[in-house]
Design an enzyme around this catalytic site. Structure first.
Site, short mmCIF file in Angstrom:
data_model
loop_
_atom_site.label_atom_id
_atom_site.label_comp_id
_atom_site.label_asym_id
_atom_site.label_seq_id
_atom_site.Cartn_x
_atom_site.Cartn_y
_atom_site.Cartn_z
N THR A 25 42.21 69.82 93.40
CA THR A 25 41.46 69.77 92.13
C THR A 25 40.43 68.65 92.21
O THR A 25 40.09 68.19 93.31
CB THR A 25 42.42 69.63 90.92
OG1 THR A 25 41.68 69.84 89.72
CG2 THR A 25 43.10 68.27 90.86
N ASN A 26 39.90 68.20 91.09
CA ASN A 26 38.94 67.09 91.09
C ASN A 26 39.12 66.26 89.82
O ASN A 26 39.96 66.57 88.99
CB ASN A 26 37.51 67.62 91.24
CG ASN A 26 37.18 68.60 90.14
OD1 ASN A 26 37.34 68.32 88.97
ND2 ASN A 26 36.75 69.80 90.52
#
Ligand code: C5P
Length: 219
Positions: A25-26
Site C-alpha cells: 500500500t502507500n
C-alpha cells in the site's frame, strides 16, 4: 431525471494483498479526497465517494468502500455513467501481485531469494478520461521534478480536463501548495488548508462542466 450535478470522487489508497496478512500500500491519508467530497456536498452537489483505505473520511457523504485497485475500478465503472464530474484523488497502487497466496507465506525458505511477480493495475482515471461523454474528468499529479511540464503531459495522456499538480511535501500534511492545471491555465495556490484547495477544485471543475453542459442545474 436527476438534474443535480453529480460528483464521483475516488480517494484513499488501495491495498494489494500478497497473502491473507500481507499487502502493498502507500502513505495516502485520504485527506484531500475527503476535503473535496465535503466541499462538494456543502455546495449542494450529489457525491458518490469511492474510498480505499484512509485515515480521514468525509462527513455526510455516501461512501463505497473498496480495498484493491480492481475493486476501485469496478466501483468506478458502476457509477461512471451517472457522474458529471469525476475526480481521481486516490493513491492507487500501480502494481498488484500476480498471484495472491491463499495461505500465509512461510518464511522457512530463508536461504533463497524470494521474488514477487507483479502485474500493472488499470489506470482508472485514464479509463474515465478516455470514455467520458459530456463529463469533466480531473486527476492529481504528484511530482518531484518539473511539476507543471509533467502535469501537462499527464493531462494530455489521460485525456483529463484538469489536473492538480503537487509536490511530495503535501503528502499527509494539513496545508498544501498546489497548481490547478488545465490546457489553457495554471493557477497556483500557495500554502493553503486542504479545504480551501478543495473548494477551488470544485469551483474549477463545475466551471468547466457548465461550459460543456449549460442546461444542468447548479443544485
Ligand atoms: O500516473 P500517475 O499515477 O502519476 O497519475 C496520477 C493520477 O492518476 C491520479 O489522479 C491518480 O488517482 C490516477 N491513477 C489512477 N489509476 C492508477 C494510477 C493513478 O486513476 N492505476
Amino acid at each position: 431525471m436527476n438534474n443535480k450535478i453529480t460528483f464521483l470522487i475516488l480517494s484513499g489508497s488501495t491495498k494489494e494483498y500478497i497473502d491473507p496478512v500481507r499487502y502493498i500500500t502507500n502513505e495516502s491519508s485520504g485527506q484531500m479526497g475527503s476535503a473535496i467530497a465535503e466541499a462538494a456536498t456543502k455546495k449542494g452537489y450529489e457525491v458518490v465517494f469511492v474510498s480505499g483505505t484512509a485515515r480521514v473520511m468525509p462527513k455526510n457523504v455516501k461512501v463505497v468502500n473498496v480495498i484493491t485497485a480492481l475493486d476501485m475500478f469496478k466501483a468506478t465503472k458502476s457509477s461512471f455513467k451517472e457522474a458529471d464530474i469525476i475526480i481521481g484523488a486516490a493513491a492507487i497502487v500501480d502494481y498488484r501481485p500476480l498471484v495472491v497466496s491463499k495461505h500465509k507465506i512461510k518464511k522457512d525458505c530463508s536461504n533463497i531469494i524470494m521474488s514477487l511477480k507483479l502485474k500493472q493495475n488499470p489506470d482508472i482515471i485514464k479509463y474515465c478520461g478516455q470514455n467520458k461523454k459530456n463529463q469533466v474528468v480531473a486527476g492529481f499529479a504528484l511530482e518531484t521534478e518539473d511539476l507543471i511540464p509533467n502535469a501537462l503531459i499527464k493531462l494530455k495522456k489521460k485525456n483529463l480536463d484538469l489536473i492538480v499538480a503537487n509536490g511530495i511535501e503535501t503528502f499527509n500534511s494539513k496545508n498544501a501548495t498546489v497548481s490547478i492545471v488545465t490546457s489553457d491555465m495554471v493557477l497556483e495556490i500557495r500554502n493553503k488548508k486542504k479545504n480551501i484547495i478543495a473548494e477551488k477544485i470544485i469551483n474549477e471543475t463545475v466551471r468547466i462542466f457548465k461550459s460543456i453542459s449549460p442546461c444542468k442545474n447548479d443544485h
